[in-house]
Motif scaffolding. Structure first.
Motif, PDB file in Angstrom:
ATOM      1  N   GLN A 147      27.122  47.162  26.771  1.00 37.85           N
ATOM      2  CA  GLN A 147      28.224  47.854  27.731  1.00 37.85           C
ATOM      3  C   GLN A 147      27.563  47.028  29.191  1.00 37.85           C
ATOM      4  N   VAL A 148      28.319  46.219  29.690  1.00 34.31           N
ATOM      5  CA  VAL A 148      27.797  45.467  30.990  1.00 34.31           C
ATOM      6  C   VAL A 148      28.824  45.956  32.273  1.00 34.31           C
ATOM      7  N   PHE A 149      28.268  45.880  33.066  1.00 32.41           N
ATOM      8  CA  PHE A 149      28.742  46.114  34.517  1.00 32.41           C
ATOM      9  C   PHE A 149      28.504  45.074  35.636  1.00 32.41           C
ATOM     10  N   GLU A 150      29.429  44.679  35.953  1.00 30.65           N
ATOM     11  CA  GLU A 150      29.229  43.750  37.100  1.00 30.65           C
ATOM     12  C   GLU A 150      29.961  43.922  38.355  1.00 30.65           C
ATOM     13  N   PHE A 151      29.058  43.816  39.556  1.00 31.38           N
ATOM     14  CA  PHE A 151      29.693  44.289  40.904  1.00 31.38           C
ATOM     15  C   PHE A 151      29.746  42.996  41.597  1.00 31.38           C
ATOM     16  N   GLY A 152      30.651  42.970  42.506  1.00 32.81           N
ATOM     17  CA  GLY A 152      30.992  41.669  43.068  1.00 32.81           C
ATOM     18  C   GLY A 152      31.349  40.498  42.257  1.00 32.81           C
ATOM     19  N   CYS A 153      32.196  40.582  41.351  1.00 31.89           N
ATOM     20  CA  CYS A 153      32.544  39.706  40.184  1.00 31.89           C
ATOM     21  C   CYS A 153      33.440  38.602  40.665  1.00 31.89           C
ATOM     22  N   GLY A 154      34.102  38.519  41.800  1.00 40.72           N
ATOM     23  CA  GLY A 154      34.960  37.443  42.357  1.00 40.72           C
ATOM     24  C   GLY A 154      36.004  37.271  41.375  1.00 40.72           C
ATOM     25  N   THR A 155      36.413  36.030  40.886  1.00 36.95           N
ATOM     26  CA  THR A 155      37.281  36.057  40.234  1.00 36.95           C
ATOM     27  C   THR A 155      36.953  35.849  38.755  1.00 36.95           C
ATOM     28  N   GLY A 156      35.829  36.539  38.422  1.00 38.57           N
ATOM     29  CA  GLY A 156      35.627  36.847  37.119  1.00 38.57           C
ATOM     30  C   GLY A 156      34.974  35.856  36.240  1.00 38.57           C
ATOM     31  N   GLY A 201      36.913  47.593  43.686  1.00 37.63           N
ATOM     32  CA  GLY A 201      36.184  48.505  44.208  1.00 37.63           C
ATOM     33  C   GLY A 201      34.876  48.378  44.618  1.00 37.63           C
ATOM     34  N   ASP A 202      34.195  48.984  45.027  1.00 37.39           N
ATOM     35  CA  ASP A 202      32.896  48.812  45.682  1.00 37.39           C
ATOM     36  C   ASP A 202      31.812  49.803  44.812  1.00 37.39           C
ATOM     37  N   LEU A 203      30.602  49.213  44.660  1.00 40.29           N
ATOM     38  CA  LEU A 203      29.656  49.884  43.933  1.00 40.29           C
ATOM     39  C   LEU A 203      29.308  51.127  44.455  1.00 40.29           C
ATOM     40  N   ALA A 204      29.436  51.425  45.579  1.00 45.79           N
ATOM     41  CA  ALA A 204      29.134  52.961  46.151  1.00 45.79           C
ATOM     42  C   ALA A 204      30.291  53.749  45.812  1.00 45.79           C
ATOM     43  N   ASP A 205      31.477  53.280  45.577  1.00 41.45           N
ATOM     44  CA  ASP A 205      32.657  54.263  45.548  1.00 41.45           C
ATOM     45  C   ASP A 205      32.919  54.335  43.883  1.00 41.45           C
ATOM     46  N   MET A 206      32.182  53.924  42.855  1.00 41.14           N
ATOM     47  CA  MET A 206      32.479  53.996  41.654  1.00 41.14           C
ATOM     48  C   MET A 206      31.760  55.386  41.110  1.00 41.14           C
ATOM     49  N   PRO A 207      32.631  55.874  40.078  1.00 37.21           N
ATOM     50  CA  PRO A 207      32.210  57.173  39.574  1.00 37.21           C
ATOM     51  C   PRO A 207      30.573  57.026  39.110  1.00 37.21           C
TER      52      PRO A 207
END
Length: 209
Positions: A42-51, A94-100
């Motif tokens: 299970q992977v999470f990326e923040f600031g992913c741009g165009t993926g 979204g922003d990292l700080a706003d994630m659940p």
């Protein structure tokens, strides 16, 4: 919309057309990262741009959740996923700080070309550590431009002060390593590509089991 989101929204179409500056270095980073992936990861990326990076890793993982503050970036990322027929990636605005809050939910968290843009790196690193399972890894590739030419440093500071450019922190590689270690990670991979236009530090850091 925050200045960062406005800036990246405007840049998104051109950003999507940009070629990777150093393909060999990029492929090496992908290979180093995949050594820590598996079919159930299970992977999470923040600031992913165009993926692009999320989509490159998707075939080697169970599921990838990728976020970016710019809706235009996410729109392009979703289109790319649909065109490639990749169904195990979820792109969100979204922003990292706003994630659940999701303690221990991920085997890997990625942040490529983003740590130097954050106003609160220590808070972000603490959040990343909480999101990771014990033994999970944090993968980052970060511009460390404290030694960049004076003109570049002046433009970065002045542009942000005028609301024209996102925040660009002028980091050192040693300083970033120290911050990641202080956040409770063990650095297991540490690589700096040679000959690039800008000094970049690629790290893989493990949360203790």
């Amino acid at each position: 919309m925050h200045v960062n989101a406005r800036f990246w929204d405007r840049l998104a179409p051109r950003y999507a057309r940009m070629q990777v500056r150093d393909p060999d270095a990029y492929e090496r980073k992908l290979a180093m990262t995949r050594a820590f992936l598996g079919p159930e990861a299970q992977v999470f990326e923040f600031g992913c741009g165009t993926g692009t990076t999320a989509l490159k890793h998707a075939p080697h993982a169970g599921h990838v959740t990728a976020i970016d503050c710019a809706p235009a970036m996410i729109g392009i990322a979703r289109q790319k996923a649909a065109e490639a027929g990749i169904g195990n990636v979820e792109f969100r605005v979204g922003d990292l700080a706003d994630m659940p809050d999701s303690p221990g939910a991920y085997d890997m968290v990625m942040a490529h070309n983003v740590l130097h843009l954050l106003p609160d790196r220590s808070g972000a690193l603490a959040r990343v550590r909480r999101m990771l399972k014990p033994g999970g890894v944090f993968v980052s590739s970060t511009a460390c431009a404290a030694g960049a030419p004076r003109l570049f440093r002046w433009v970065a500071k002045a542009g942000h002060a005028l609301g024209l450019l996102p925040l660009f922190n002028l980091l050192t590689a040693d300083g970033l390593r120290a911050e990641i270690a202080a956040a409770g990670f063990e650095i297991v991979e540490d690589w700096r590509p040679e000959g690039g236009r800008a000094p970049v530090l690629f790290l893989i850091a493990r949360k203790p089991a």
